[in-house]
Design a protein around this motif. Structure first.
Motif, short mmCIF file in Angstrom:
data_model
loop_
_atom_site.label_atom_id
_atom_site.label_comp_id
_atom_site.label_asym_id
_atom_site.label_seq_id
_atom_site.Cartn_x
_atom_site.Cartn_y
_atom_site.Cartn_z
N GLU A 162 -2.99 5.95 11.14
CA GLU A 162 -3.10 6.22 12.57
C GLU A 162 -2.18 7.38 12.92
O GLU A 162 -1.02 7.38 12.50
CB GLU A 162 -2.72 4.97 13.38
N PRO A 163 -2.63 8.39 13.65
CA PRO A 163 -3.95 8.47 14.29
C PRO A 163 -5.04 9.02 13.37
O PRO A 163 -6.22 8.98 13.71
CB PRO A 163 -3.69 9.44 15.44
N ARG A 164 -4.67 9.58 12.21
CA ARG A 164 -5.69 10.13 11.33
C ARG A 164 -5.17 10.11 9.89
O ARG A 164 -3.98 9.94 9.64
CB ARG A 164 -6.04 11.58 11.72
N GLY A 165 -6.08 10.31 8.97
CA GLY A 165 -5.68 10.36 7.56
C GLY A 165 -5.90 9.04 6.85
O GLY A 165 -6.40 8.06 7.40
N ALA A 166 -5.51 9.02 5.59
CA ALA A 166 -5.68 7.84 4.75
C ALA A 166 -4.53 7.73 3.77
O ALA A 166 -3.86 8.72 3.45
CB ALA A 166 -7.01 7.92 3.99
N THR A 167 -4.29 6.51 3.32
CA THR A 167 -3.28 6.26 2.29
C THR A 167 -3.92 5.47 1.16
O THR A 167 -4.57 4.46 1.40
CB THR A 167 -2.09 5.46 2.85
N LEU A 168 -3.76 5.96 -0.06
CA LEU A 168 -4.21 5.26 -1.26
C LEU A 168 -2.97 4.65 -1.92
O LEU A 168 -1.99 5.36 -2.14
CB LEU A 168 -4.91 6.20 -2.23
N ILE A 169 -3.03 3.35 -2.17
CA ILE A 169 -1.88 2.63 -2.72
C ILE A 169 -2.27 1.99 -4.04
O ILE A 169 -3.34 1.38 -4.16
CB ILE A 169 -1.40 1.52 -1.75
N PHE A 170 -1.40 2.13 -5.05
CA PHE A 170 -1.62 1.38 -6.28
C PHE A 170 -0.32 0.79 -6.77
O PHE A 170 0.77 1.32 -6.53
CB PHE A 170 -2.29 2.24 -7.37
N THR A 171 -0.43 -0.35 -7.44
CA THR A 171 0.74 -1.04 -7.98
C THR A 171 0.62 -1.12 -9.50
O THR A 171 -0.49 -1.17 -10.06
CB THR A 171 0.85 -2.47 -7.42
N LEU A 172 1.77 -1.15 -10.14
CA LEU A 172 1.84 -1.34 -11.59
C LEU A 172 2.90 -2.40 -11.87
O LEU A 172 4.02 -2.30 -11.37
CB LEU A 172 2.20 -0.03 -12.30
N PRO A 173 2.57 -3.42 -12.67
CA PRO A 173 3.52 -4.51 -12.90
C PRO A 173 4.70 -4.07 -13.76
O PRO A 173 4.54 -3.32 -14.72
CB PRO A 173 2.68 -5.58 -13.60
N ILE A 174 5.86 -4.58 -13.43
CA ILE A 174 7.07 -4.24 -14.18
C ILE A 174 7.11 -4.98 -15.50
O ILE A 174 7.61 -4.47 -16.50
CB ILE A 174 8.32 -4.56 -13.33
N GLU A 175 6.54 -6.19 -15.54
CA GLU A 175 6.70 -7.03 -16.73
C GLU A 175 5.71 -6.68 -17.84
O GLU A 175 5.71 -7.32 -18.88
CB GLU A 175 6.53 -8.51 -16.36
N THR A 176 4.84 -5.65 -17.63
CA THR A 176 3.87 -5.29 -18.66
C THR A 176 4.57 -4.90 -19.96
O THR A 176 5.53 -4.14 -19.94
CB THR A 176 3.00 -4.10 -18.19
N LYS A 177 4.09 -5.44 -21.06
CA LYS A 177 4.67 -5.14 -22.38
C LYS A 177 4.00 -3.90 -22.97
O LYS A 177 2.82 -3.69 -22.79
CB LYS A 177 4.48 -6.30 -23.33
N ALA A 178 4.76 -3.10 -23.68
CA ALA A 178 4.21 -1.92 -24.33
C ALA A 178 3.31 -2.35 -25.49
O ALA A 178 3.57 -3.33 -26.17
CB ALA A 178 5.34 -1.03 -24.85
N ALA A 179 2.26 -1.58 -25.68
CA ALA A 179 1.34 -1.85 -26.79
C ALA A 179 2.04 -1.55 -28.11
O ALA A 179 2.81 -0.60 -28.21
CB ALA A 179 0.08 -1.00 -26.66
N PRO A 180 1.83 -2.35 -29.17
CA PRO A 180 2.48 -2.10 -30.46
C PRO A 180 1.97 -0.81 -31.10
O PRO A 180 0.88 -0.38 -30.82
CB PRO A 180 2.09 -3.32 -31.30
#
Length: 241
Positions: free
Chosen positions: A223-241
């Motif tokens: 508001e009053p114009r525009g857009a917001t794109l939001i993304f989340t990434l989990p902290i607890e994700t384990k790295a691939a071997p």
């Protein structure tokens, strides 16, 4: 027998649909780095044909050509991995480093379109396990969409990029001051687009990438114009071997 034939037909239709989606995805994501390669090649040619030849600028342009060509190759391999559901190449890193890389990659395009990139990143973001190229592609798509949304905007041409920790996730917000969005949810459907020359795959790919990482991607109206794109990434994700 009719049921068996129906199942075989459905399987073939599914394969065709997957192939079409994969082809459109690769075409969409590779178009930008290939366009940059062509533009930089013409620039390099001009520097070499100058009197006298400007070797320093030609060398810098060649370095950009190599960078963009490698980027195109990386994009193809990551999209293939995404659709094959193969193990992606995740590393432990901070999102702030990825955002800074993307800011550098998008700086020329933003300058040409008279758009300012305004970043504000929490200084103590935790390490998370992500595929660097894939998350780069998400950010580049969201930023480019915001830039294109402000084509008709005379002032306040700013893309705001914010990142902070919110509980057990890192949340990133990309906001613009364009015309806004009419279909906040449909915009993530494959082949849905409001652009004259769009194919409607960019945001669908972005959501697939984020969800493969265990996160979420959605859009909100400003508001009053525009857009917001939001993304989340989990902290607890384990790295691939």
């Amino acid at each position: 027998e009719d049921l068996r034939q129906a199942r075989e037909g459905l399987a073939r239709a599914s394969q065709v649909a997957s192939l079409a989606e994969l082809s459109a995805s690769i075409a969409h994501e590779v178009n930008q780095p290939l366009a940059a390669v062509v533009a930089n090649s013409h620039a390099c040619q001009r520097w070499l044909m100058a009197e006298p030849p400007n070797m320093e600028r030609a060398q810098r342009t060649v370095e950009r050509i190599i960078r963009d060509a490698n980027s195109a190759a990386d994009v193809v391999s990551r999209i293939r991995a995404l659709f094959k559901q193969s193990v992606d190449r995740r590393i432990q890193t901070t999102l702030s480093s990825i955002i800074e890389e993307v800011r550098g990659l998008m700086a020329d395009e933003a300058w040409r379109r008279r758009v300012r990139l305004d970043t504000k990143i929490d200084g103590a973001l935790p390490f998370i396990a992500i595929d660097r190229i894939q998350i780069q592609q998400v950010l580049i798509n969201l930023i480019r969409n915001g830039i294109e949304a402000m084509e008709a905007t005379a002032d306040d041409r700013v893309i705001e990029i914010r990142a902070h920790q919110a509980g057990n996730v890192v949340e990133t917000r990309v906001s613009d001051h364009g015309q806004g969005i009419e279909f906040p949810e449909r915009m993530f459907e494959p082949f849905f687009t409001t652009k004259e020359n769009g194919i409607g795959m960019g945001l669908a790919i972005c959501r697939s990438i984020v969800e493969v990482h265990g996160g979420r991607l959605w859009a909100e109206k400003n508001e009053p114009r525009g857009a917001t794109l939001i993304f989340t990434l989990p902290i607890e994700t384990k790295a691939a071997p």
